[in-house]
Design an enzyme around this catalytic site. Structure first.
Site, short mmCIF file in Angstrom:
data_model
loop_
_atom_site.label_atom_id
_atom_site.label_comp_id
_atom_site.label_asym_id
_atom_site.label_seq_id
_atom_site.Cartn_x
_atom_site.Cartn_y
_atom_site.Cartn_z
N GLU A 48 48.62 85.50 -78.25
CA GLU A 48 47.63 84.42 -78.21
C GLU A 48 46.41 84.99 -77.51
O GLU A 48 46.43 85.19 -76.29
CB GLU A 48 48.16 83.22 -77.42
CG GLU A 48 49.39 82.58 -78.02
CD GLU A 48 49.07 81.58 -79.13
OE1 GLU A 48 47.89 81.50 -79.55
OE2 GLU A 48 50.00 80.91 -79.59
N CYS A 94 40.32 79.66 -73.99
CA CYS A 94 40.35 80.47 -75.21
C CYS A 94 39.78 79.68 -76.37
O CYS A 94 39.13 80.23 -77.25
CB CYS A 94 41.77 80.92 -75.51
SG CYS A 94 42.93 79.57 -75.54
N GLU A 127 33.52 86.93 -76.79
CA GLU A 127 33.94 85.80 -75.98
C GLU A 127 33.28 85.94 -74.61
O GLU A 127 33.53 86.92 -73.90
CB GLU A 127 35.45 85.85 -75.86
CG GLU A 127 36.04 84.63 -75.24
CD GLU A 127 37.56 84.69 -75.27
OE1 GLU A 127 38.12 85.75 -74.96
OE2 GLU A 127 38.17 83.67 -75.58
N LYS A 148 55.51 86.74 -66.01
CA LYS A 148 54.56 87.47 -65.16
C LYS A 148 53.20 86.77 -65.32
O LYS A 148 52.52 86.89 -66.32
CB LYS A 148 54.53 88.92 -65.64
CG LYS A 148 53.44 89.89 -65.25
CD LYS A 148 52.58 89.68 -64.08
CE LYS A 148 51.24 90.36 -64.37
NZ LYS A 148 50.10 89.67 -63.80
P1 NAP Z 1 43.92 89.68 -69.59
O1 NAP Z 1 43.13 90.52 -68.70
O2 NAP Z 1 44.27 90.17 -70.94
O3 NAP Z 1 45.24 89.32 -68.79
C1 NAP Z 1 46.26 88.54 -69.34
C2 NAP Z 1 47.56 88.86 -68.64
O4 NAP Z 1 47.91 90.23 -68.90
C3 NAP Z 1 47.50 88.74 -67.12
O5 NAP Z 1 48.71 88.26 -66.63
C4 NAP Z 1 47.28 90.18 -66.70
O6 NAP Z 1 47.67 90.41 -65.37
C5 NAP Z 1 48.17 90.90 -67.69
N1 NAP Z 1 47.87 92.31 -67.84
C6 NAP Z 1 46.75 93.00 -67.51
N2 NAP Z 1 46.89 94.31 -67.80
C7 NAP Z 1 48.12 94.45 -68.34
C8 NAP Z 1 48.84 95.56 -68.86
N3 NAP Z 1 48.34 96.81 -68.87
N4 NAP Z 1 50.09 95.36 -69.35
C9 NAP Z 1 50.61 94.11 -69.37
N5 NAP Z 1 49.98 93.04 -68.87
C10 NAP Z 1 48.75 93.20 -68.37
O7 NAP Z 1 43.25 88.29 -69.85
P2 NAP Z 1 42.61 87.33 -68.77
O8 NAP Z 1 41.30 87.88 -68.39
O9 NAP Z 1 43.59 87.02 -67.71
O10 NAP Z 1 42.47 85.99 -69.64
C11 NAP Z 1 41.42 85.74 -70.44
C12 NAP Z 1 41.75 85.99 -71.90
O11 NAP Z 1 42.90 85.25 -72.32
C13 NAP Z 1 40.65 85.54 -72.80
O12 NAP Z 1 40.38 86.49 -73.79
C14 NAP Z 1 41.19 84.25 -73.41
O13 NAP Z 1 40.63 83.90 -74.61
C15 NAP Z 1 42.63 84.56 -73.53
N6 NAP Z 1 43.41 83.32 -73.63
C16 NAP Z 1 43.98 83.02 -74.84
C17 NAP Z 1 44.69 81.85 -75.01
C18 NAP Z 1 45.29 81.50 -76.33
O14 NAP Z 1 46.18 80.68 -76.39
N7 NAP Z 1 44.87 82.06 -77.44
C19 NAP Z 1 44.86 80.99 -73.93
C20 NAP Z 1 44.27 81.32 -72.71
C21 NAP Z 1 43.56 82.51 -72.58
P3 NAP Z 1 46.55 90.43 -64.20
O15 NAP Z 1 45.66 89.27 -64.45
O16 NAP Z 1 47.36 90.28 -63.00
O17 NAP Z 1 45.83 91.73 -64.34
#
Ligand code: NAP
Ligand code: MG
Length: 475
Positions: free
Chosen positions: A247, A281, A377, A172
């Site tokens: 992650e 990230c 962040e 997803k």
């Molecule tokens: P996010 O809002 O947490 O979303 C991540 C994923 O989770 C998306 O596919 C999102 O779908 C989904 N999601 C949202 N609500 C959910 C729920 N209630 N249940 C299950 N899944 C759900 O994060 P983001 O804003 O996309 O990404 C930024 C974050 O990712 C940052 O904090 C970054 O540091 C972190 N990141 C970490 C790494 C690592 O390897 N450590 C790598 C890249 C990014 P939708 O987007 O469709 O809502």
């Protein structure tokens, strides 16, 4: 134009909730649609994965899984330019960064193709009359939820090891950027993965994402995203007593000592915060610098920040737009709040005209380490500079954040480098360099609130498999 459908059980099918628009953040225009899905689609995908795991895919020998992954890698290398262009438009990535990402997704498939038939257990000396060995077994059905910042890379990083190990997968992606992933699945379909071994369900996080973590028939979930959603997902998985790899984010320090080679360090420090407009990230978002070098380092960075070109992704600037209006306003308000609280804007590159969601690279000084902008962040091209007076203070500042993903130490003193490496609480530590996460070969993941479990490298295979110990009493 890619299909606005899900890929379930080897077929393209409509999402239960219709479609949703995909936006080009460089121009604020609609460039395509994806399927909008809910638990009906997710449950169908998980059921297809279960059937594949218990059927053809589960019976596929390791070397044949490896061959399939190798074929996938070839296909992705051949289509790298096409994938890069889709990703660049959809995620606002400067073309050369999108090209690098398209190579990397293929590299993940290549790397884990080679590993598929080299994942074996151990024999263990035990009591007389016994033979004991272990096997590494796939979990079964693995769920994968990834963010929008590196759609292609994340797909390779999470799916390739899971498939190499023999799991059947359901992905997803994030609703803000996943058009290149849809195209990637069209290509994987041509490669000939058995039906149900790879499934793609697109849509919103609170609909499709939540449905995936709630599904009681997934055996393991790999989640990459924010700590907030990571917590939600883990709570849901806890109810089903299923393991997760998380992650999450980072607030990674670049630590510059008085004996650092500044000519080498400064360009890397700039790249580590502007890559992908800071939406990484592992962005190097905190610069800890010895007080004796502070003014020189700031002067060098100001010059470089002012020369950074911000613009639409297709013009291949140094940095493109922020992913969405929502993220742009988050970045803006964090910086505005910091300035209100006394932070000083030391440099801010020019913002281009147009409808894109641009935020100029910004260097902030006069920051207390406890301030939000030094602790949270930002996920934008914002670098905070904090001086330190000695090694102990540098280490204290480096570790004094909730995250622990990556760090860099810049010094010519080997002893100091080793002491810092030992003291830093982060999953990856660079000495005299920074790779924003490093290569596909290098285990990657967090300490503290950056998460747990590891992706990348051979170690990832240990997180998508479970150990069976076999104890034979033969007398
Ligand atoms: P996010 O809002 O947490 O979303 C991540 C994923 O989770 C998306 O596919 C999102 O779908 C989904 N999601 C949202 N609500 C959910 C729920 N209630 N249940 C299950 N899944 C759900 O994060 P983001 O804003 O996309 O990404 C930024 C974050 O990712 C940052 O904090 C970054 O540091 C972190 N990141 C970490 C790494 C690592 O390897 N450590 C790598 C890249 C990014 P939708 O987007 O469709 O809502
Ligand atoms: Mg988009």
């Amino acid at each position: 134009m890619s299909k606005a459908q899900n890929y379930i059980n080897g077929k393209w099918v409509d999402g239960s909730l219709g479609t949703m628009d995909m936006i080009n953040p460089s121009h604020d225009t609609v460039i395509g649609q994806i399927a909008r899905s809910d638990d009906r689609d997710v449950d169908a995908a998980v059921a297809a994965a279960r059937a594949a795991f218990e059927g053809v895919w589960g019976q596929t020998p390791a070397f044949e899984r490896g061959r399939l992954l190798q074929k996938a890698a070839q296909k992705l290398f051949e289509h790298a330019e096409e994938l890069a262009r889709i990703e660049s438009a959809d995620a606002g990535k400067p073309l050369s960064q999108a090209r690098a990402d398209a190579q990397l997704v293929a590299r993940y498939f290549e790397f884990y193709a080679g590993a598929a038939d080299k994942l074996h257990g151990e024999t263990i000396p035990y009591q007389n009359g016994f033979t004991v060995y272990t096997t590494r077994e796939p979990y079964g059905v693995t769920g994968h939820i990834i963010p929008w910042n590196y759609p292609l890379q994340m797909t390779g990083r999470t799916l390739a090891p899971a498939l190499a190990a023999g799991n059947a997968t359901v992905l997803k992606p994030a609703e803000d950027a996943c058009l290149a992933i849809v195209r990637l699945f069209e290509l994987l379909d041509e490669v000939g993965f058995p039906a149900g071994s790879i499934n793609l369900v697109t849509g919103r996080g609170d609909e499709a994402g939540a449905a995936l973590s709630k599904n009681r028939d997934i055996d393991h979930l790999a989640f990459t995203g924010s700590p907030e959603v990571g917590t939600l997902v883990m709570e849901t998985m806890a109810k089903n007593l299923r393991p997760v790899v998380l992650e999450l984010g980072g607030k990674s320090p670049q630590i510059v000592f008085e004996d650092a080679d500044l000519d080498a360090a400064l360009p890397v420090i700039v790249k580590a915060i502007i890559q992908n407009a800071g939406q990484t990230c592992s962005a190097g978002s905190r610069l800890l610098v010895h007080e004796s070098l502070h003014d020189r380092v700031v002067a060098g960075l100001v010059e470089r920040f002012n020369a950074i070109k911000v613009g639409p992704a297709e013009t291949d600037p140094d940095i493109g737009p922020i992913i969405s209006k929502k993220q742009l306003s988050r970045v803006t308000s964090l910086v505005d709040m910091a300035v209100k609280n006394g932070a000083e804007i030391l440099a801010q590159a020019a913002r281009p005209d147009g409808e894109g969601y641009f935020y100029p690279p910004t260097l902030l000084g006069a920051i207390d380490n406890n301030h939000d902008v030094a602790q949270k962040e930002v996920f934008g091209p914002v670098l905070v500079v904090i001086p330190f007076s000695d090694e102990a203070e540098a280490l204290h500042l480096a570790n004094n954040v909730p995250y622990g993903l990556v760090a860099a130490v810049w010094t010519r003193d080997n002893g100091r480098a080793h002491r810092m490496v030992k003291g830093i609480r982060a999953g990856q530590v660079f000495v005299n360099g920074y790779g924003a996460g490093g290569g596909v070969e290098l285990p990657f993941g967090g300490m503290k609130q950056s998460g747990f479990g590891r992706e990348k490298g051979f170690e990832a295979l240990h997180h998508v498999t479970t150990t069976k110990t076999v104890i034979i009493n033969h007398g």
